[in-house]
Design a protein around this motif. Structure first.
Motif, mmCIF file in Angstrom:
data_model
loop_
_atom_site.group_PDB
_atom_site.id
_atom_site.type_symbol
_atom_site.label_atom_id
_atom_site.label_comp_id
_atom_site.label_asym_id
_atom_site.label_seq_id
_atom_site.Cartn_x
_atom_site.Cartn_y
_atom_site.Cartn_z
ATOM 1 N N GLY A 492 36.198 -53.520 48.784
ATOM 2 C CA GLY A 492 36.912 -54.929 48.633
ATOM 3 C C GLY A 492 38.077 -55.105 48.321
ATOM 4 N N VAL A 493 38.748 -53.759 48.285
ATOM 5 C CA VAL A 493 40.337 -54.153 48.201
ATOM 6 C C VAL A 493 41.130 -53.185 49.153
ATOM 7 C CG1 VAL A 493 42.202 -53.419 46.590
ATOM 8 C CG2 VAL A 493 39.980 -54.022 45.578
ATOM 9 N N SER A 494 41.929 -53.946 49.932
ATOM 10 C CA SER A 494 42.508 -53.286 50.943
ATOM 11 C C SER A 494 43.665 -52.245 50.479
ATOM 12 C CB SER A 494 43.508 -54.414 51.614
ATOM 13 O OG SER A 494 44.189 -54.131 52.637
ATOM 14 N N ASN A 495 43.486 -51.369 51.270
ATOM 15 C CA ASN A 495 43.955 -50.188 50.847
ATOM 16 C C ASN A 495 43.880 -49.749 49.377
ATOM 17 O OD1 ASN A 495 45.429 -50.270 53.297
ATOM 18 N ND2 ASN A 495 47.123 -51.287 52.508
ATOM 19 N N GLY A 496 42.713 -49.744 48.735
ATOM 20 C CA GLY A 496 42.242 -49.498 47.581
ATOM 21 C C GLY A 496 41.794 -48.024 47.464
ATOM 22 N N CYS A 497 42.559 -46.998 47.183
ATOM 23 C CA CYS A 497 42.265 -45.562 47.053
ATOM 24 C C CYS A 497 42.640 -45.414 45.636
ATOM 25 C CB CYS A 497 42.857 -44.806 48.210
ATOM 26 S SG CYS A 497 42.193 -45.080 49.751
ATOM 27 N N LYS A 498 41.675 -44.951 44.845
ATOM 28 C CA LYS A 498 42.009 -44.681 43.270
ATOM 29 C C LYS A 498 41.185 -43.637 42.948
ATOM 30 C CE LYS A 498 42.778 -46.768 38.621
ATOM 31 N NZ LYS A 498 42.620 -47.902 38.046
ATOM 32 N N CYS A 499 41.556 -42.538 42.229
ATOM 33 C CA CYS A 499 40.650 -41.441 41.920
ATOM 34 C C CYS A 499 39.814 -42.112 40.766
ATOM 35 C CB CYS A 499 41.533 -40.260 41.339
ATOM 36 S SG CYS A 499 42.332 -39.412 42.831
ATOM 37 N N PRO A 500 38.615 -41.640 40.772
ATOM 38 C CA PRO A 500 37.613 -42.044 39.754
ATOM 39 C C PRO A 500 37.980 -41.226 38.697
ATOM 40 C CG PRO A 500 36.582 -40.449 41.214
ATOM 41 C CD PRO A 500 37.958 -40.774 41.894
ATOM 42 N N ALA A 501 37.275 -41.755 37.394
ATOM 43 C CA ALA A 501 37.585 -41.346 35.867
ATOM 44 C C ALA A 501 37.096 -39.750 35.984
ATOM 45 C CB ALA A 501 36.843 -42.065 34.825
ATOM 46 N N GLY A 502 37.872 -38.863 35.687
ATOM 47 C CA GLY A 502 37.622 -37.736 35.504
ATOM 48 C C GLY A 502 38.575 -36.971 36.558
ATOM 49 N N PHE A 503 39.314 -37.582 37.447
ATOM 50 C CA PHE A 503 40.201 -37.226 38.445
ATOM 51 C C PHE A 503 41.498 -37.793 38.604
ATOM 52 C CE2 PHE A 503 36.965 -34.865 40.738
ATOM 53 C CZ PHE A 503 35.796 -35.216 40.338
ATOM 54 N N LYS A 504 42.494 -36.798 38.993
ATOM 55 C CA LYS A 504 43.864 -37.311 39.337
ATOM 56 C C LYS A 504 44.249 -36.853 40.592
ATOM 57 C CE LYS A 504 45.870 -33.170 37.082
ATOM 58 N NZ LYS A 504 46.782 -32.846 36.250
ATOM 59 N N GLY A 505 45.338 -37.681 41.361
ATOM 60 C CA GLY A 505 45.901 -37.367 42.626
ATOM 61 C C GLY A 505 45.946 -39.042 43.231
ATOM 62 N N ASP A 506 46.155 -38.790 44.569
ATOM 63 C CA ASP A 506 46.780 -39.897 45.180
ATOM 64 C C ASP A 506 45.577 -40.772 45.613
ATOM 65 O OD1 ASP A 506 47.759 -38.125 48.405
ATOM 66 O OD2 ASP A 506 45.679 -38.534 47.312
ATOM 67 N N GLY A 507 44.472 -40.179 45.804
ATOM 68 C CA GLY A 507 43.244 -41.000 46.047
ATOM 69 C C GLY A 507 42.766 -41.185 47.349
ATOM 70 N N ILE A 508 43.994 -40.477 48.407
ATOM 71 C CA ILE A 508 43.886 -40.504 49.903
ATOM 72 C C ILE A 508 43.354 -39.211 50.367
ATOM 73 C CG2 ILE A 508 44.790 -41.142 52.012
ATOM 74 C CD1 ILE A 508 46.774 -42.990 50.354
ATOM 75 N N LYS A 509 44.289 -38.365 50.108
ATOM 76 C CA LYS A 509 43.983 -36.911 50.631
ATOM 77 C C LYS A 509 43.444 -35.968 49.471
ATOM 78 C CE LYS A 509 47.793 -36.589 54.107
ATOM 79 N NZ LYS A 509 48.837 -36.218 54.367
ATOM 80 N N LEU A 510 43.749 -36.228 48.033
ATOM 81 C CA LEU A 510 43.405 -35.134 47.214
ATOM 82 C C LEU A 510 43.196 -35.906 45.691
ATOM 83 C CD1 LEU A 510 42.896 -32.447 46.299
ATOM 84 C CD2 LEU A 510 45.483 -32.623 45.637
#
Length: 622
Positions: A492-510
């Motif tokens: 429901g969020v445009s361009n909404g890529c966010k690593c879940p809790a317990g992870f870190k990164g750009d949310g898109i590739k890694l």
């Protein structure tokens, strides 16, 4: 001599005219009545409107009673030339002078005329009626002229006026069938253009034409029906000025190849040498593509460069151009080699050949106006429009050899079949931004299963809005490990890529697992022992201690057991007390009910142990 030519070419850029070997392109005008005027006459094709190349047009001549120079709208005089049902088209005869040729044609078209015959006002050889630069501010008006125009001699114009004054009907047939050579089943044509996109409506018109005509041009080249060559005009700086700031900013190769400043202001924006370099790059793109057997890629490159690398967005540079070249699968190193060293004090063979080609040969005049289209060595006259140019190209084929594209527009270019047309493509989701149209492929982010993709269509397209995570996970990172799946897509969020809790990164590739133990973000109590897991962590305590995650602390198991025993005693005591209270309650209710029942029964029936009640009457008394 060189200074004179430099000035001449400058004039051609800024005012659209220059001294040179200019050839007037002509068509035929056949008069069928009155009898004394019968014959075939030459007339000059106007450089605007839509000449009917390869065809003819029959009509009758009308000389207006008022507004005979057509410098005003005819509706001001309540005059109309609209053709009635079953009637011949009207060829409006008007006089030269007082206003631009384009103004005359536009006013005649609005009044319903099918064609315009402009009578010269002096005895001289025929000239080409051109589009004046002063009128270019109104691009819509010029582009909307769709009727053909022809300049006739003063003698022929006077003869028409005399015949009409005598009440004769003047019937004529405009014939363009021999206006373009059509020797064989292949058409050769050239397009003289420029990469500058900041010269106003004329530049916009060129760019729009390339975009619209691209699909038809590529089909003709794919099938081998045409041989196309792009050309670019450059001028050279006179030796006396080669070291001046103006020449240094507008020229390459020590003043040999120059172009006017795009903004006509040396103090801001891009310089003329930037335009020369892009012209050269476009020529080398064509050369390399042609040598690779794909000359039609020039149309893709020029179209995509104008979209992706405009001057207004400060992207008119080599870096942006290289990205476009790579997207089309062309060899960038070969193109750079073709361009050569712009700082070298020597001739560039590509641009030298262009300067030589500007000079007219055979039946073609010098190229002094941009843009110029040359078909079968004849300069095209008329509007730079897809349908008009396509009709002119088709007129260049030998009779009965016209390709199918000349007969119908219901075609597809199929450019997306190879390299996705240089557009964005997601192999995993099998989604592409390439779309085939008659005007060539376009790179536009698609709509898949009701989900709109957004982006530039060339390098990026991302699913947007509701349902985006269902399509390729919204372009976000996703991974499954040990039967556990984590996703960075936020529904429901445009361009909404966010690593879940317990992870870190750009949310898109890694998204990388966070080591909570190493970073000391968990299990921080002294007795705690930490073990990292994928996406989480596990904590334990030494000895008889128990880990409480919500408080991130260790407590004694015995304390916990005593605590629970004490609670059980309390619960048991409360239970017994409750049962006792219930028993007492039931006993008191029972006694109360018994006493109430006895009282009621005593009122209505005597009990066995109750004494008899004495009588108040005497027996035997009268």
């Amino acid at each position: 001599m060189r200074a004179g030519l430099w000035f001449c070419v400058l004039v051609s850029f800024f005012w659209g005219s220059c001294l040179g070997r200019f050839v007037v392109e002509k068509n035929s005008l056949r008069v069928t009545s009155p009898k004394d005027l019968k014959g075939v006459y030459e007339c000059a094709i106007g450089n605007f409107g839509v000449p009917q190349y390869g065809g003819t047009m029959l009509g009758f001549v009308v000389y207006p009673k008022a507004n005979r120079k057509a410098c005003k709208a005819f509706d001001e005089f309540d005059i109309s030339f609209k053709t009635k049902a079953g009637g011949l088209p009207t060829f409006l005869l008007i006089e030269r002078g007082d206003c631009y040729f384009t103004t005359k044609a536009w006013n005649a078209q609005k009044a319903g005329a099918a064609a315009v015959l402009v009578s010269d006002d002096k005895i001289e050889p025929l000239i080409t009626m051109d589009v004046p630069e002063e009128e270019m501010g109104n691009a819509d008006y010029l582009q909307n002229i769709s009727i053909p125009s022809a300049l006739i001699t003063k003698d022929l114009g006077d003869s028409f006026k005399k015949a009409l004054a005598n009440g004769d009907m003047v019937n004529v047939n405009l014939d363009w069938r021999e206006s373009l050579p059509h020797p064989d089943e292949r058409v050769e044509y050239e397009f003289w253009t420029n990469s500058n996109d900041e010269c106003g409506p004329k530049c916009n018109s060129q760019i729009e034409f390339v975009r619209n005509f691209k699909g038809a041009a590529q089909i003709l080249e794919h099938k081998g029906y045409t041989q196309f060559t792009p050309h670019y005009i450059t001028w050279y700086c006179p030796e006396a000025f080669s070291l001046s700031k103006q020449c240094e900013s507008q020229c390459i190769n020590h003043g040999r190849y120059c172009a006017p400043d795009p903004e006509q202001d040396f103090s801001k924006g891009y310089d003329g040498k930037d335009v020369v370099m892009q012209n050269l790059r476009q020529l080398c793109v064509f050369k390399v593509a042609n040598e690779s057997g794909k000359p039609w890629l020039w149309w893709d490159y020029v179209t995509d460069f104008s979209i992706r690398c405009p001057m207004k967005e400060k992207k008119f540079n080599k870096e942006c151009a290289d990205k476009v070249i790579e997207s089309l699968g062309l060899d960038l190193k070969r193109i750079d080699k073709c361009i050569g060293d712009p700082d070298a004090n020597e001739e560039n063979p590509i641009l030298k050949a262009e300067q030589d080609a500007q000079i007219g040969h055979d039946s073609r005049g010098d190229v002094t106006i941009l843009p110029t289209l040359v078909i079968n060595n004849r300069q095209y006259r008329g509007k730079l429009d897809k349908a008009a140019v396509l009709k002119a190209l088709c007129a260049g084929f030998q009779e009965t050899t016209e390709p199918a594209i000349c007969l119908t527009e219901e075609i597809e270019t199929n450019e997306c079949l190879e390299n996705n047309g240089g557009c964005w493509h997601d192999k995993a989701a099998n989604v592409t931004a390439c779309k085939d149209t008659f005007r060539g492929r376009v790179c536009k982010c698609p709509i898949i299963h009701g989900v709109q993709f957004v982006g530039d269509g060339y390098t990026r397209c991302e699913a947007s809005g509701s349902g985006r995570c269902e399509i390729n996970n919204g372009g976000c990172w996703k991974q499954t490990k040990d039967s556990t799946t984590y996703s960075a897509c936020v529904e429901g969020v445009s361009n909404g890529c966010k690593c879940p809790a317990g992870f870190k990164g750009d949310g898109i590739k890694l998204c990388e697992d966070v080591d909570e133990c190493k970073e000391r973000t968990a299990c921080q109590c002294p007795e705690c022992r930490c073990k990292n897991t994928w996406g989480s962590y596990e904590c334990s305590c030494s000895g008889d201690l128990l880990y409480m995650r919500e408080h991130d602390t260790c407590i004694s198991k015995k304390t916990t057991e005593v605590g629970w025993s004490f609670l059980w005693v309390i619960f048991l005591g409360l239970g017994i007390a409750g049962l006792g209270a219930y028993a007492v309650y039931k006993y008191r209710i029972r006694n109360y009910m018994d006493s109430e029942i006895r009282a009621i029964m005593a009122q209505y029936m005597p009990l066995e142990n109750q004494a008899e009640v004495p009588s108040h009457f005497s027996h035997g008394h009268v």
